[in-house]
Design an enzyme around this catalytic site. Structure first.
Site, PDB file in Angstrom:
ATOM      1  CE  LYS A 124      -4.347  -1.386   2.159  1.00 23.91           C
ATOM      2  NZ  LYS A 124      -5.253  -1.184   3.309  1.00 23.91           N
ATOM      3  CD  GLU A 132     -19.404  -6.144   6.347  1.00 22.09           C
ATOM      4  OE1 GLU A 132     -18.706  -5.188   5.963  1.00 22.09           O
ATOM      5  OE2 GLU A 132     -19.439  -7.255   5.743  1.00 22.09           O
ATOM      6  NE  ARG A 157     -21.275  -6.447   2.117  1.00 22.39           N
ATOM      7  CZ  ARG A 157     -20.044  -6.674   1.640  1.00 22.39           C
ATOM      8  NH1 ARG A 157     -19.016  -6.049   2.150  1.00 22.39           N
ATOM      9  NH2 ARG A 157     -19.857  -7.550   0.678  1.00 22.39           N
TER      10      ARG A 157
END
Length: 630
Positions: free
Chosen positions: A291, A377, A405
């Site tokens: 990243k 989730e 979700r």
């Protein structure tokens, strides 16, 4: 070797090679020897544009080489490239004809911050939530097979997104169907990254080659003539791959696993992608990226540079904080620590949102009671249900858009069993430049219809703290939904006293019009009330409603106006209307909230004005309705 930059360019950089790659078709006309220069120019161009607009940052820098390689090897858009989440798709946008519109990103009427089908034929699937790419690409692969189309299907998914069960469901199904598709795991955080290097790249080249694939098939017939030889060869290969190639789980699922390879080694990427493009069946390529690659401050602090604001971040510095009250998420984080200090039953659960939901201090002080379940989730909600069954007091910190979700788990696993779980629902309402994929537009609607739920919406920081205590004390499922950012800087009481359930409060008394406010629009409503001499009620509770207060307002005013930063369809205003209908009370009403459409990205103030939820919009709507009823 790609260059590393140390600051965001204040002026648009010179990019002679990138200028010749205005589309993937033009990119494919470049010589392979020119691609390293293209990578450096693309990285610098991305730094410049994100410096101008703000937005997701580190992920895009980490996939510069991968983006170039994919569009160079595959015949996009005929070959379908599906990005997961879309945080990393800015380089893809630059390479696919939107370079000159990048300065409009995250602005009203500008290009979207995520891939969007209506924006470009190269955006094959609209995203914003994670873990959807494999399922979507598999659907496209099935459609291509049924229609007789010959094209490549490529799904790019990150190691974080791969933790979601949906991704493994798609992997399992894709292998079962023997789908002709390629899944690329963009891994920028797994410990397996230590295996990047010459040996891994060599193994990847061997394992992805047509010769190797053919030998595996042809070898069966040859070795089958020698007693025990094929079994020995098969076991030897498997042992070698188990030791040197960490892909056994994907192989067991039925995918031809290749890697890991260095995702910043452009020649290795090109070589492996070319070979994989010739193979049939489910293919899996594991690439290791970093990243923030190529921008030294982001490489050093990838969490802070996940996303940045505008060019205040030049020279590697984050912009100075504007003086204001604490963010709602910070109020939640402090409350969580305070409540945990007096109740050892409290546990905190988050689906990969420790920083966003501000569980940083809690995770440090109470590590044994802190559970980050990653991007999962559904699991987060049912995990809380299991804890509640065993006498714990779980608090689930989750964004409104992500709680969608886990709707089945919310109903079936928590509410149906009336379990003692508190949902701290952050980012409720409009969230600004990230747009409709991240907006919390529907939680009041999808929560209100669930039996056993206690639902609250604070108008300021102090109400949030007291509502959290109220929901925590409530013996059943409770939800507190609060917006992104800071509130009106109310004085926060240090205690943990709950509210009386189902009781609102009159904030201003007036005549003719009563504004019933559910949540953060209270300051705007008070401003309107001063101009119209109206009554303002801070309703606080969406479920149960303060029925006595609603009756009182209906009996003493000629117009009731409900205000909420939630979909008008099925929201708090609908609950008030239903209550009055059941009371056989007919009177003029006006419901103000989010319209029955997706609100496009803009600054939060612009979005509220567009929806008529700023002071001017509320006042204008009330005046129009008064004119009709008088």
């Amino acid at each position: 070797m790609s260059k590393t930059f140390h600051e965001i360019p204040p002026m648009r950089p010179a990019t002679p090679t990138l200028d010749r790659a205005a589309s993937p078709a033009q990119l494919r006309m470049l010589r392979e020897s020119e691609l390293e220069e293209l990578v450096d120019e693309l990285r610098q161009e991305l730094l410049y544009f994100v410096g101008q607009t703000g937005g997701h940052f580190g992920a895009g820098l980490g996939v510069i080489e991968l983006s170039v390689a994919l569009h160079y090897v595959f015949n996009t858009p005929d070959d379908r490239l599906v990005w997961d989440v879309g945080h990393q798709a800015y380089p893809h946008k630059i390479l696919t004809g939107r370079r000159e519109r990048m300065h409009t990103m995250r602005q009203k009427d500008g290009i979207a911050a995520f891939p969007r089908r209506a924006e470009s034929e190269y955006d094959t699937f609209g995203v914003g939530h994670s873990s959807t790419s494999i399922s979507a690409a598999l659907g496209m692969a099935i459609a291509a097979r049924l229609k007789g189309d010959v094209r490549k299907l490529i799904a790019v998914i990150g190691d974080g997104a791969l933790t979601a069960g949906m991704a493994f469901e798609a992997l399992n199904h894709g292998a079962d169907l023997q789908a002709d598709m390629l899944v690329i795991l963009n891994d920028n955080d797994m410990s397996i990254s230590n295996n990047v290097g010459g040996l891994s790249n060599y193994l990847a080249k061997v394992l992805s080659s047509r010769t190797y694939a053919d030998l595996r098939e042809d070898g069966k017939s040859i070795l089958s003539r020698l007693p025990g030889a094929w079994e020995i060869a098969r076991r030897t290969e498997q042992i070698a791959k188990d030791i040197l190639v960490p892909g056994s789980v994907f192989e067991e699922l039925g995918w031809n696993y290749i890697g890991p390879i260095d995702g910043h080694d452009l020649p290795a990427l090109l070589d492996n992608l070319r070979k994989l493009s010739e193979l049939r069946g489910p293919q899996f390529l594991h690439v290791i990226t970093r990243k923030g690659k190529g921008y030294s401050p982001a490489e050093a602090d990838p969490i802070s540079y996940h996303a940045v604001t505008k060019r205040e971040c030049v020279q590697g510095q984050q912009p100075p904080k504007k003086p204001c009250g604490p963010k709602y998420s910070a109020v939640f984080g402090q409350w969580l620590c305070d409540m945990a200090a007096i109740d050892p039953r409290l546990t905190g659960i988050t689906p990969a949102m420790k920083e966003g939901s501000d569980l940083i201090a809690f995770s440090a002080r109470y590590p044994q009671r802190y559970f980050d379940v990653a991007i999962a989730e559904q699991h987060a909600v049912t995990l809380a249900a299991g804890m509640a069954c065993a006498g714990m007091k779980p608090v689930v910190a989750i964004y409104s858009t992500f709680l969608q979700r886990a709707y089945d788990q919310l109903i079936h696993d928590v509410a149906l069993q009336n379990l003692d779980v508190l949902f701290a629902i952050d980012r409720a309402g409009l969230v600004g430049e990230d747009g409709p994929t991240h907006a919390g537009s529907f939680d009041l609607s999808y929560l209100s219809c669930i039996p056993n739920m206690l639902i609250m919406a604070p108008s300021d920081e102090n109400e949030l703290r007291r509502m959290l205590s109220t929901g925590y004390a409530y013996p059943g499922p409770a939800a507190v939904r609060y917006p992104r950012g800071s509130g009106p800087n109310a004085t926060i009481e240090p205690g943990l006293e709950p509210f009386d359930i189902g009781k609102g409060v009159v904030r201003r008394s007036g005549k003719h019009v009563a504004l019933l406010v559910f949540g953060a629009q209270l300051p705007e409503a008070l401003q309107v009330a001063e101009a119209l001499d109206a009554t303002v009620v801070d309703m606080r509770f969406v479920k149960p409603l303060d029925s006595e207060l609603i009756r009182e307002m209906a009996n003493t005013h000629e117009l009731l106006v409900t205000v909420e930063e939630n979909s008008i369809q099925g929201g708090a205003g609908s609950a008030v209307a239903l209550f009055l209908a059941n009371e056989n009370r007919v009177m003029p009403m006006l419901h103000l909230g989010l319209p029955d459409r997706y609100v496009e990205p803009a600054k939060p103030a612009e979005m509220l004005a567009e929806c008529g939820l700023d002071a001017a919009g509320i006042a204008a709507a009330v005046r129009r309705r008064l004119a009709l009823i008088r």
